[in-house]
Design a protein around this motif. Structure first.
Motif, PDB file in Angstrom:
ATOM      1  N   ILE A 110       0.609  -1.059  -0.174  1.00 36.62           N
ATOM      2  CA  ILE A 110       0.024   0.185  -0.111  1.00 36.62           C
ATOM      3  C   ILE A 110       1.028   1.424  -0.049  1.00 36.62           C
ATOM      4  O   ILE A 110       0.492   2.256  -0.589  1.00 36.62           O
ATOM      5  CB  ILE A 110      -1.063   0.139   1.233  1.00 36.62           C
ATOM      6  N   PRO A 111       1.994   1.294   0.694  1.00 39.64           N
ATOM      7  CA  PRO A 111       2.866   2.574   0.741  1.00 39.64           C
ATOM      8  C   PRO A 111       3.406   2.783  -0.702  1.00 39.64           C
ATOM      9  O   PRO A 111       3.439   3.832  -1.098  1.00 39.64           O
ATOM     10  CB  PRO A 111       3.955   2.410   1.668  1.00 39.64           C
ATOM     11  N   PHE A 112       3.779   1.786  -1.588  1.00 43.17           N
ATOM     12  CA  PHE A 112       4.228   1.944  -2.864  1.00 43.17           C
ATOM     13  C   PHE A 112       3.083   2.679  -3.696  1.00 43.17           C
ATOM     14  O   PHE A 112       3.245   3.494  -4.232  1.00 43.17           O
ATOM     15  CB  PHE A 112       4.684   0.622  -3.464  1.00 43.17           C
ATOM     16  N   ARG A 113       1.960   1.976  -3.604  1.00 33.02           N
ATOM     17  CA  ARG A 113       0.656   2.615  -4.435  1.00 33.02           C
ATOM     18  C   ARG A 113       0.667   3.990  -4.139  1.00 33.02           C
ATOM     19  O   ARG A 113       0.149   4.814  -4.857  1.00 33.02           O
ATOM     20  CB  ARG A 113      -0.530   1.535  -4.080  1.00 33.02           C
ATOM     21  N   ALA A 114       0.686   4.498  -2.820  1.00 29.79           N
ATOM     22  CA  ALA A 114       0.338   5.653  -2.480  1.00 29.79           C
ATOM     23  C   ALA A 114       1.512   6.635  -3.046  1.00 29.79           C
ATOM     24  O   ALA A 114       1.217   7.740  -3.636  1.00 29.79           O
ATOM     25  CB  ALA A 114       0.309   5.900  -0.717  1.00 29.79           C
ATOM     26  N   ASP A 115       2.644   6.256  -2.833  1.00 32.97           N
ATOM     27  CA  ASP A 115       3.739   7.060  -3.543  1.00 32.97           C
ATOM     28  C   ASP A 115       3.613   7.358  -4.926  1.00 32.97           C
ATOM     29  O   ASP A 115       3.863   8.062  -5.514  1.00 32.97           O
ATOM     30  CB  ASP A 115       5.349   6.479  -3.173  1.00 32.97           C
ATOM     31  N   TYR A 116       3.325   6.150  -5.544  1.00 30.25           N
ATOM     32  CA  TYR A 116       3.258   6.094  -7.056  1.00 30.25           C
ATOM     33  C   TYR A 116       1.868   6.833  -7.544  1.00 30.25           C
ATOM     34  O   TYR A 116       2.109   7.446  -8.496  1.00 30.25           O
ATOM     35  CB  TYR A 116       2.944   4.536  -7.627  1.00 30.25           C
ATOM     36  N   ALA A 117       1.006   6.960  -6.559  1.00 28.75           N
ATOM     37  CA  ALA A 117      -0.124   7.776  -6.821  1.00 28.75           C
ATOM     38  C   ALA A 117       0.287   9.254  -6.946  1.00 28.75           C
ATOM     39  O   ALA A 117      -0.265  10.144  -7.592  1.00 28.75           O
ATOM     40  CB  ALA A 117      -1.467   7.371  -6.108  1.00 28.75           C
ATOM     41  N   ARG A 118       0.942   9.684  -5.894  1.00 32.38           N
ATOM     42  CA  ARG A 118       1.581  10.901  -5.710  1.00 32.38           C
ATOM     43  C   ARG A 118       2.494  11.143  -7.121  1.00 32.38           C
ATOM     44  O   ARG A 118       2.295  12.346  -7.751  1.00 32.38           O
ATOM     45  CB  ARG A 118       2.352  11.109  -4.727  1.00 32.38           C
ATOM     46  N   ARG A 119       3.259  10.401  -7.405  1.00 32.64           N
ATOM     47  CA  ARG A 119       3.987  10.589  -8.765  1.00 32.64           C
ATOM     48  C   ARG A 119       3.020  10.858  -9.858  1.00 32.64           C
ATOM     49  O   ARG A 119       3.215  11.513 -10.717  1.00 32.64           O
ATOM     50  CB  ARG A 119       4.969   9.345  -8.877  1.00 32.64           C
ATOM     51  N   ALA A 120       2.042   9.987 -10.008  1.00 33.32           N
ATOM     52  CA  ALA A 120       1.036   9.994 -11.253  1.00 33.32           C
ATOM     53  C   ALA A 120       0.477  11.549 -11.289  1.00 33.32           C
ATOM     54  O   ALA A 120       0.383  12.057 -12.213  1.00 33.32           O
ATOM     55  CB  ALA A 120       0.204   8.942 -11.121  1.00 33.32           C
ATOM     56  N   GLY A 121       0.123  12.160  -9.875  1.00 32.64           N
ATOM     57  CA  GLY A 121      -0.478  13.373  -9.951  1.00 32.64           C
ATOM     58  C   GLY A 121       0.478  14.476 -10.328  1.00 32.64           C
ATOM     59  O   GLY A 121       0.200  15.247 -11.153  1.00 32.64           O
ATOM     60  N   VAL A 122       1.708  14.504 -10.011  1.00 33.77           N
ATOM     61  CA  VAL A 122       2.940  15.147 -10.363  1.00 33.77           C
ATOM     62  C   VAL A 122       3.239  14.944 -11.977  1.00 33.77           C
ATOM     63  O   VAL A 122       3.202  16.187 -12.580  1.00 33.77           O
ATOM     64  CB  VAL A 122       4.201  14.935  -9.555  1.00 33.77           C
ATOM     65  N   GLU A 123       3.059  13.903 -12.477  1.00 32.48           N
ATOM     66  CA  GLU A 123       3.250  13.958 -13.784  1.00 32.48           C
ATOM     67  C   GLU A 123       2.116  14.356 -14.744  1.00 32.48           C
ATOM     68  O   GLU A 123       2.441  14.666 -15.831  1.00 32.48           O
ATOM     69  CB  GLU A 123       3.357  12.225 -14.119  1.00 32.48           C
ATOM     70  N   GLY A 124       0.832  14.182 -13.988  1.00 32.87           N
ATOM     71  CA  GLY A 124      -0.193  14.673 -14.504  1.00 32.87           C
ATOM     72  C   GLY A 124      -0.263  16.516 -14.783  1.00 32.87           C
ATOM     73  O   GLY A 124      -0.610  17.035 -15.805  1.00 32.87           O
ATOM     74  N   THR A 125       0.224  16.894 -13.523  1.00 28.89           N
ATOM     75  CA  THR A 125       0.386  18.439 -13.558  1.00 28.89           C
ATOM     76  C   THR A 125       1.543  18.673 -14.663  1.00 28.89           C
ATOM     77  O   THR A 125       1.364  19.737 -15.399  1.00 28.89           O
ATOM     78  CB  THR A 125       0.984  18.629 -12.173  1.00 28.89           C
ATOM     79  N   MET A 126       2.426  18.066 -14.693  1.00 28.45           N
ATOM     80  CA  MET A 126       3.619  18.367 -15.724  1.00 28.45           C
ATOM     81  C   MET A 126       3.080  18.435 -16.950  1.00 28.45           C
ATOM     82  O   MET A 126       3.460  18.856 -18.089  1.00 28.45           O
ATOM     83  CB  MET A 126       4.795  17.423 -15.392  1.00 28.45           C
ATOM     84  N   HIS A 127       2.376  17.286 -17.462  1.00 30.05           N
ATOM     85  CA  HIS A 127       1.765  17.058 -18.808  1.00 30.05           C
ATOM     86  C   HIS A 127       0.774  18.371 -19.037  1.00 30.05           C
ATOM     87  O   HIS A 127       0.914  18.651 -20.127  1.00 30.05           O
ATOM     88  CB  HIS A 127       1.037  15.902 -18.833  1.00 30.05           C
ATOM     89  N   GLN A 128       0.141  18.550 -17.925  1.00 32.21           N
ATOM     90  CA  GLN A 128      -0.807  19.853 -18.372  1.00 32.21           C
ATOM     91  C   GLN A 128      -0.287  21.053 -18.354  1.00 32.21           C
ATOM     92  O   GLN A 128      -0.505  21.803 -19.278  1.00 32.21           O
ATOM     93  CB  GLN A 128      -1.766  19.981 -16.919  1.00 32.21           C
ATOM     94  N   ALA A 129       0.975  21.407 -17.495  1.00 34.81           N
ATOM     95  CA  ALA A 129       1.759  22.495 -17.852  1.00 34.81           C
ATOM     96  C   ALA A 129       2.395  22.507 -19.302  1.00 34.81           C
ATOM     97  O   ALA A 129       2.364  23.606 -19.803  1.00 34.81           O
ATOM     98  CB  ALA A 129       2.715  22.657 -16.930  1.00 34.81           C
TER      99      ALA A 129
END
Length: 188
Positions: free
Chosen positions: A109-128
């Protein structure tokens, strides 16, 4: 990680062998590997005939071959190989142990939480990047910094608007070919 204190968060690449892609055959994970004895045992109980350390594409690997006399009459040969005998390419022991630990960590579960955070950052970078933030429009650090602040404000406003209106931020991507087909009226 130990040197710089940085951990890369992401899933490992999947096994790309024909057997793993088919999902019905014996993939590398199905074989019992003994690094100390330098042998590999197949799911049918046969032991490898050779263990050869080598370098492939600049990386240290181990090539393991099974005997033709074992693989030829094997009842599970169709699940294992299309050739006369099975060949396996293995990583060195330390890399194999690191991969096994990483694959085990991927299920936590901690890996999935960290990876979800990374996905959010990558989504922000893509949007920018899709709104023009890939290149600075101005020369000089003060103007470029101001441009970045404005871009951050715009992204926040876009996200607030999407939240208030219930509009999803991630629209499905359309390939250039699919877009061209739609424009020309060729889509079925």
């Amino acid at each position: 990680m130990a040197t710089w204190g940085i951990a890369l968060i992401g899933p490992l690449l999947a096994d790309t062998s024909a057997q793993a892609r088919a999902g019905t055959g014996y993939a590398r994970a199905d074989f019992a590997i003994d690094y100390d004895g330098k042998t590999v045992t197949c799911p049918q109980g046969n032991t490898s005939a050779s263990w050869t350390p080598c370098t492939q594409r600049g990386k240290d690997t181990i090539v393991v071959q099974f005997s033709v006399t074992d693989c030829g009459p094997c009842p599970a040969r169709a699940l294992c190989t299309s050739g006369k005998r099975r060949l396996l390419t293995l990583p060195p022991r330390d890399l194999a142990e690191a991969q096994a630990a990483a694959r085990a960590a991927e299920k936590t579960i901690p890996f999935r939480a960290d990876y979800a955070r990374r996905a959010g950052v990558e989504g922000t970078m893509h949007q920018a990047a899709s709104h023009g933030a890939r290149r600075a429009r101005y020369r000089g650090l003060p103007k470029t910094r101001l441009d970045h602040v404005y871009m951050a404000c715009v992204l926040n406003l876009l996200r607030l608007h999407a939240y208030w209106t219930g509009t999803p931020l991630d629209r499905k991507r359309t390939s250039h070919l699919a877009r061209l087909e739609t424009e020309l009226g060729l889509a079925a």
